[in-house]
Design a protein around this motif. Structure first.
Motif, PDB file in Angstrom:
ATOM      1  N   ASP A  44       2.475   1.711  -3.385  1.00 14.37           N
ATOM      2  CA  ASP A  44       1.487   2.235  -4.332  1.00 14.37           C
ATOM      3  C   ASP A  44       1.332   3.751  -4.177  1.00 14.37           C
ATOM      4  O   ASP A  44       1.216   4.487  -5.166  1.00 14.37           O
ATOM      5  CB  ASP A  44       0.129   1.558  -4.112  1.00 14.37           C
ATOM      6  CG  ASP A  44       0.119   0.115  -4.610  1.00 14.37           C
ATOM      7  OD1 ASP A  44       1.031  -0.253  -5.384  1.00 14.37           O
ATOM      8  OD2 ASP A  44      -0.796  -0.640  -4.212  1.00 14.37           O
ATOM      9  N   CYS A  45       1.356   4.219  -2.927  1.00 13.35           N
ATOM     10  CA  CYS A  45       1.250   5.655  -2.680  1.00 13.35           C
ATOM     11  C   CYS A  45       2.470   6.401  -3.208  1.00 13.35           C
ATOM     12  O   CYS A  45       2.346   7.496  -3.764  1.00 13.35           O
ATOM     13  CB  CYS A  45       1.103   5.915  -1.183  1.00 13.35           C
ATOM     14  SG  CYS A  45      -0.499   5.449  -0.506  1.00 13.35           S
ATOM     15  N   ALA A  68       4.321   5.504  -5.733  1.00 10.86           N
ATOM     16  CA  ALA A  68       4.196   5.544  -7.193  1.00 10.86           C
ATOM     17  C   ALA A  68       3.141   6.550  -7.644  1.00 10.86           C
ATOM     18  O   ALA A  68       3.320   7.247  -8.648  1.00 10.86           O
ATOM     19  CB  ALA A  68       3.854   4.146  -7.712  1.00 10.86           C
ATOM     20  N   GLN A  69       2.057   6.652  -6.884  1.00  7.28           N
ATOM     21  CA  GLN A  69       0.943   7.508  -7.280  1.00  7.28           C
ATOM     22  C   GLN A  69       1.187   8.981  -6.987  1.00  7.28           C
ATOM     23  O   GLN A  69       0.777   9.853  -7.765  1.00  7.28           O
ATOM     24  CB  GLN A  69      -0.334   7.040  -6.572  1.00  7.28           C
ATOM     25  CG  GLN A  69      -1.576   7.825  -6.951  1.00  7.28           C
ATOM     26  CD  GLN A  69      -2.830   7.279  -6.277  1.00  7.28           C
ATOM     27  OE1 GLN A  69      -2.789   6.248  -5.612  1.00  7.28           O
ATOM     28  NE2 GLN A  69      -3.950   7.966  -6.452  1.00  7.28           N
ATOM     29  N   TYR A  70       1.858   9.272  -5.857  1.00  7.11           N
ATOM     30  CA  TYR A  70       1.966  10.654  -5.417  1.00  7.11           C
ATOM     31  C   TYR A  70       3.374  11.238  -5.448  1.00  7.11           C
ATOM     32  O   TYR A  70       3.529  12.451  -5.605  1.00  7.11           O
ATOM     33  CB  TYR A  70       1.435  10.790  -3.973  1.00  7.11           C
ATOM     34  CG  TYR A  70       0.002  10.372  -3.814  1.00  7.11           C
ATOM     35  CD1 TYR A  70      -1.031  11.050  -4.467  1.00  7.11           C
ATOM     36  CD2 TYR A  70      -0.343   9.295  -2.991  1.00  7.11           C
ATOM     37  CE1 TYR A  70      -2.351  10.665  -4.318  1.00  7.11           C
ATOM     38  CE2 TYR A  70      -1.665   8.903  -2.819  1.00  7.11           C
ATOM     39  CZ  TYR A  70      -2.661   9.590  -3.486  1.00  7.11           C
ATOM     40  OH  TYR A  70      -3.968   9.201  -3.338  1.00  7.11           O
ATOM     41  N   ARG A 124      -1.696  12.147   2.497  1.00  5.15           N
ATOM     42  CA  ARG A 124      -2.800  11.333   3.005  1.00  5.15           C
ATOM     43  C   ARG A 124      -3.448  11.921   4.262  1.00  5.15           C
ATOM     44  O   ARG A 124      -4.390  11.345   4.799  1.00  5.15           O
ATOM     45  CB  ARG A 124      -2.315   9.905   3.263  1.00  5.15           C
ATOM     46  CG  ARG A 124      -1.836   9.215   1.987  1.00  5.15           C
ATOM     47  CD  ARG A 124      -1.596   7.742   2.178  1.00  5.15           C
ATOM     48  NE  ARG A 124      -2.833   7.009   2.392  1.00  5.15           N
ATOM     49  CZ  ARG A 124      -2.917   5.665   2.392  1.00  5.15           C
ATOM     50  NH1 ARG A 124      -1.817   4.939   2.185  1.00  5.15           N
ATOM     51  NH2 ARG A 124      -4.054   5.059   2.602  1.00  5.15           N
ATOM     52  N   ASP A 166       0.842  -1.203   0.000  1.00  2.29           N
ATOM     53  CA  ASP A 166       0.000   0.000   0.000  1.00  2.29           C
ATOM     54  C   ASP A 166       0.876   1.251   0.000  1.00  2.29           C
ATOM     55  O   ASP A 166       0.613   2.212  -0.745  1.00  2.29           O
ATOM     56  CB  ASP A 166      -0.906  -0.026   1.238  1.00  2.29           C
ATOM     57  CG  ASP A 166      -1.930   1.114   1.238  1.00  2.29           C
ATOM     58  OD1 ASP A 166      -2.048   1.799   0.209  1.00  2.29           O
ATOM     59  OD2 ASP A 166      -2.607   1.300   2.267  1.00  2.29           O
ATOM     60  N   ILE A 177       6.183  11.189  -9.539  1.00  2.29           N
ATOM     61  CA  ILE A 177       5.492  11.833 -10.650  1.00  2.29           C
ATOM     62  C   ILE A 177       6.161  13.169 -10.939  1.00  2.29           C
ATOM     63  O   ILE A 177       6.965  13.665 -10.150  1.00  2.29           O
ATOM     64  CB  ILE A 177       3.994  12.055 -10.341  1.00  2.29           C
ATOM     65  CG1 ILE A 177       3.825  12.940  -9.093  1.00  2.29           C
ATOM     66  CG2 ILE A 177       3.273  10.724 -10.151  1.00  2.29           C
ATOM     67  CD1 ILE A 177       2.380  13.298  -8.777  1.00  2.29           C
ATOM     68  N   GLU A 233       2.104  17.314 -12.560  1.00  2.00           N
ATOM     69  CA  GLU A 233       0.938  16.561 -12.088  1.00  2.00           C
ATOM     70  C   GLU A 233       0.545  16.927 -10.658  1.00  2.00           C
ATOM     71  O   GLU A 233      -0.448  16.415 -10.140  1.00  2.00           O
ATOM     72  CB  GLU A 233       1.223  15.058 -12.169  1.00  2.00           C
ATOM     73  CG  GLU A 233       1.548  14.557 -13.562  1.00  2.00           C
ATOM     74  CD  GLU A 233       1.841  13.062 -13.581  1.00  2.00           C
ATOM     75  OE1 GLU A 233       0.940  12.277 -13.222  1.00  2.00           O
ATOM     76  OE2 GLU A 233       2.978  12.692 -13.923  1.00  2.00           O
TER      77      GLU A 233
END
Length: 334
Positions: free
Chosen positions: A74-75, A77-79, A131, A71, A82, A86
């Motif tokens: 994933d965060c 990579a997502q936030y 988050r 988890d 980038i 973005e």
């Protein structure tokens, strides 16, 4: 087996299990009196289990930790991984502030000056801030991640922290350590969210309670500070914001955090007593100083040569005052 023997045991699971049993029972007092310096330092299982990040059931633990670590990745990579295009302007500014603060974190310990360590801290802090939009990143939270980083890293390296090299570890180990730090930091801060929201009302409240407690315990010091025009916010705000990490040598922080974890959800309340004990360590000195001298003294307290004995004295007084005053808290009411 005697409690002391259990705490000294090499059986990590047994030590952690016993702690979970006694934390709310009559043995907690005995545990606090004996001290728990061996529990937090170098004991990642205790930290994970006690904070509720990892379940005490060993059959479930690996699966839960694997899921939590994925988890976190994933965060990242997502936030984090980038382009700035973005991100919002607020997120860009927040990331820049974190990047500025990471090199300033524990500056007297060379380990934290390693670029890879600072990058790990940057990722942990940025993901936490993203988050937790109610607060975002607040200066001081960077200090709170450091004890967790040391504990989890100590499972993979040997020797003194001055000789640790983050680059010696494979990337998957570093990712796991980061994830564990992130989740434990989140668990810790869940109980003090209003310390870091707008205007930081939780800290403002603790500073007020500290002022009232000091007045009750040591009226001469309280009166002298008031006559000199010294406001508690001028020094105690940083103490509560960073949980005293910046005020003592870093090698004592793990002992201090044993107490923090032992208090659990009651930590914010008990912090007031620790801060009062810490301040009144120098009551004789303070009575001799004027306003400017007190400000300078409290900003650069002479703790650099402290050992565990000085810290234990601070904690012992805090427990004593807590027992004396906490059952009749009207003196701390606003």
């Amino acid at each position: 087996m005697e409690l002391e023997g259990i705490l000294a045991s090499e059986n990590t699971s047994l030590r952690c299990f016993v702690w979970l049993i006694v934390r709310d029972g009559c043995l907690q007092k005995k545990l606090k009196e004996k001290g728990s310096a061996t529990l937090f330092k170098g004991n990642y299982l205790f930290v994970e289990t006690y904070l509720g990040y990892a379940p005490p059931n060993s059959d479930r633990r690996e699966g839960v930790l694997r899921r939590k670590r994925l988890d976190y990745l994933d965060c990242v990579a997502q936030y984090y991984d980038i382009q700035d295009i973005e991100r919002t302007d607020e997120e860009i500014n927040m990331l820049r502030q974190i990047a500025v603060d990471c090199p300033r974190t524990v500056p007297d310990v060379s380990f934290f000056q390693q670029a890879q360590v600072q990058k790990s801290l940057e990722r942990i802090l940025y993901i936490w801030a993203i988050r937790h939009p109610a607060s975002g990143y607040v200066q001081g939270i960077n200090d709170l991640a450091t004890p967790f980083l040391v504990v989890f890293l100590s499972e993979h390296v040997e020797g003194s922290i001055d000789n640790w090299m983050m680059s010696d570890l494979p990337s998957e180990k570093i990712s796991g350590i980061e994830a564990d730090c992130y989740w434990c930091l989140s668990k810790l801060l869940d109980g003090m969210q209003d310390h870091y929201t707008f205007a930081q009302p939780g800290i403002q409240r603790l500073v007020f309670k500290l002022k009232e407690l000091v007045r009750r315990i040591d009226e001469p010091v309280s009166t002298h500070m008031e006559e000199q025009g010294l406001e508690f916010l001028q020094f105690a705000f940083r103490w509560f914001n960073c949980l005293l990490i910046r005020e003592i040598p870093f090698h004592l922080v793990t002992r201090l955090w044993d107490t923090y974890l032992a208090e659990g959800d009651a930590l914010p309340d008990f912090l007031v007593y620790i801060a009062a004990s810490f301040l009144l360590t120098w009551s004789d000195n303070l009575l001799k100083l004027d306003f400017q001298e007190m400000v300078m003294f409290l900003q650069h307290l002479p703790t650099h040569n402290w050992s565990h004995s000085e810290l234990e004295m601070v904690l012992s007084r805090a427990y004593m005052w807590h027992a004396m005053f906490n059952s009749s808290p009207s003196h701390l009411a606003s």
